[in-house]
Motif scaffolding. Structure first.
Motif, PDB file in Angstrom:
ATOM      1  N   TRP A 154      -7.779   3.633  -3.678  1.00  0.00           N
ATOM      2  CA  TRP A 154      -7.137   2.822  -2.648  1.00  0.00           C
ATOM      3  C   TRP A 154      -8.081   1.723  -2.186  1.00  0.00           C
ATOM      4  CZ3 TRP A 154      -2.279   3.595  -2.803  1.00  0.00           C
ATOM      5  CH2 TRP A 154      -1.681   4.862  -2.804  1.00  0.00           C
ATOM      6  N   GLU A 158      -4.576   2.160   4.876  1.00  0.00           N
ATOM      7  CA  GLU A 158      -3.146   2.425   4.992  1.00  0.00           C
ATOM      8  C   GLU A 158      -2.432   1.710   3.858  1.00  0.00           C
ATOM      9  OE1 GLU A 158      -1.863   1.263   8.863  1.00  0.00           O
ATOM     10  OE2 GLU A 158      -3.085   2.772   9.893  1.00  0.00           O
ATOM     11  N   ARG A 159      -1.289   2.279   3.442  1.00  0.00           N
ATOM     12  CA  ARG A 159      -0.524   1.675   2.346  1.00  0.00           C
ATOM     13  C   ARG A 159       0.953   2.037   2.498  1.00  0.00           C
ATOM     14  NH1 ARG A 159      -3.994   6.066   2.166  1.00  0.00           N
ATOM     15  NH2 ARG A 159      -5.510   4.487   1.548  1.00  0.00           N
ATOM     16  N   TYR A 164       2.349   5.050  -1.913  1.00  0.00           N
ATOM     17  CA  TYR A 164       1.659   6.285  -1.548  1.00  0.00           C
ATOM     18  C   TYR A 164       2.341   7.489  -2.195  1.00  0.00           C
ATOM     19  CZ  TYR A 164      -0.065  10.189   1.246  1.00  0.00           C
ATOM     20  OH  TYR A 164      -0.607  11.393   1.647  1.00  0.00           O
ATOM     21  N   ASP A 165       3.652   7.553  -2.117  1.00  0.00           N
ATOM     22  CA  ASP A 165       4.398   8.674  -2.698  1.00  0.00           C
ATOM     23  C   ASP A 165       4.247   8.713  -4.214  1.00  0.00           C
ATOM     24  OD1 ASP A 165       5.231   9.359  -0.162  1.00  0.00           O
ATOM     25  OD2 ASP A 165       7.214   8.444  -0.350  1.00  0.00           O
ATOM     26  N   TYR A 248      -4.219  -0.993  -4.222  1.00  0.00           N
ATOM     27  CA  TYR A 248      -4.889  -0.033  -5.100  1.00  0.00           C
ATOM     28  C   TYR A 248      -5.258  -0.685  -6.422  1.00  0.00           C
ATOM     29  CZ  TYR A 248      -0.711   0.353  -8.058  1.00  0.00           C
ATOM     30  OH  TYR A 248       0.322   0.070  -8.919  1.00  0.00           O
TER      31      TYR A 248
END
Length: 258
Positions: A154, A158-159, A164-165, A248
């Protein structure tokens, strides 16, 4: 399970191997990045022993061999990859010091304790896990030997939920760069260098070659649902990268065994 959520590990290994045998690199990278990472490693000689773990067909291994002396062993799970690897080494006149063997990084590696000067792994250590690989592979390195790996990381704290999933489903060990560097240090290495690989390693050297073979692969296996899901998954990964690439990417981590 939808094809968007199906991980590559759930597909037929023979189909995966056939698909990726058609491209020079099985993950993001470039000759320039391989050479850049190699530039942080000292004291390699014609007597040095190097292992490229998860070498695939050896795109990066051949670049290594053309830029450093020493004996290089490539290890990969897929026999077809190793056949291509050894054929490429022969074609390039490198087979006297570059050899590919079939093996699993999940099992005990076929190297003596403290026998290697350098362990290399581009985009492959995720198969065993970053921390586990760092810790288990250290035993094969001589004191002051190096490890150089590229790893999904990353860029931000935060993303967005969608990306993220995706990574939690595919590789939950993805983490921020500072946390990865700390893992290198905690595993018993001095962190030597860390750098993000450029965007063209994804677009030009990985996605573009894959795109060129996908229609051919679909036609060859027309009506095969597994192939259709594999290609859909690859295309979804590419779409996500273009949408979320600021969050990322792959990062090279280079450490020196204490």
């Amino acid at each position: 399970m939808s094809n968007k959520n199906k991980t590559i590990h759930e597909f037929d290994f023979n189909l995966i191997c056939e698909y990726f045998s058609n491209v020079e690199r099985q993950g993001p990278g470039s000759p320039e990045v391989t050479v850049k990472a190699l530039g942080f490693i000292d004291n390699l000689t014609p007597q040095s022993r190097i292992a490229d773990i998860g070498c695939g067909t050896g795109g990066q291994t051949m670049t290594l061999a053309q830029n450093v002396s020493g004996q290089i062993t490539g290890l990969d799970l897929f026999p077809d990859f190793i056949n291509i690897f050894n054929r490429n080494a022969h074609t390039l006149g490198l087979s006297d010091r570059v050899n590919g063997i079939v093996g699993s990084m999940i099992e005990t590696l076929p190297f003596g304790k403290e026998s290697l000067d350098l362990i290399w792994s581009e985009g492959a250590i995720y198969n065993i896990g970053f921390e586990r690989g760092l810790n288990e592979w250290k035993q094969y390195l001589k004191k002051n030997g190096y490890i150089a790996v590229s790893e999904a990381s990353w860029f931000t704290e935060e993303r967005p939920a969608e990306i993220y999933d995706f990574w939690m489903a595919n590789y939950p060990e993805i983490d921020t760069i500072p946390n990865k560097v700390a893992q290198v240090q905690n595993a018993g290495y001095v962190p030597v260098a860390t750098f993000t690989i450029p965007e063209n390693c994804w677009t030009e050297h990985y996605f573009a070659p894959c795109c060129r073979i996908q229609e051919m692969f679909l036609k060859k296996h027309a009506g095969n649902q597994t192939v259709e899901e594999l290609i859909a998954g690859q295309r979804h990964e590419m779409e996500l990268y273009h949408k979320y690439k600021e969050f990322y990417g792959y990062v090279f981590y280079i450490g020196k065994k204490i």
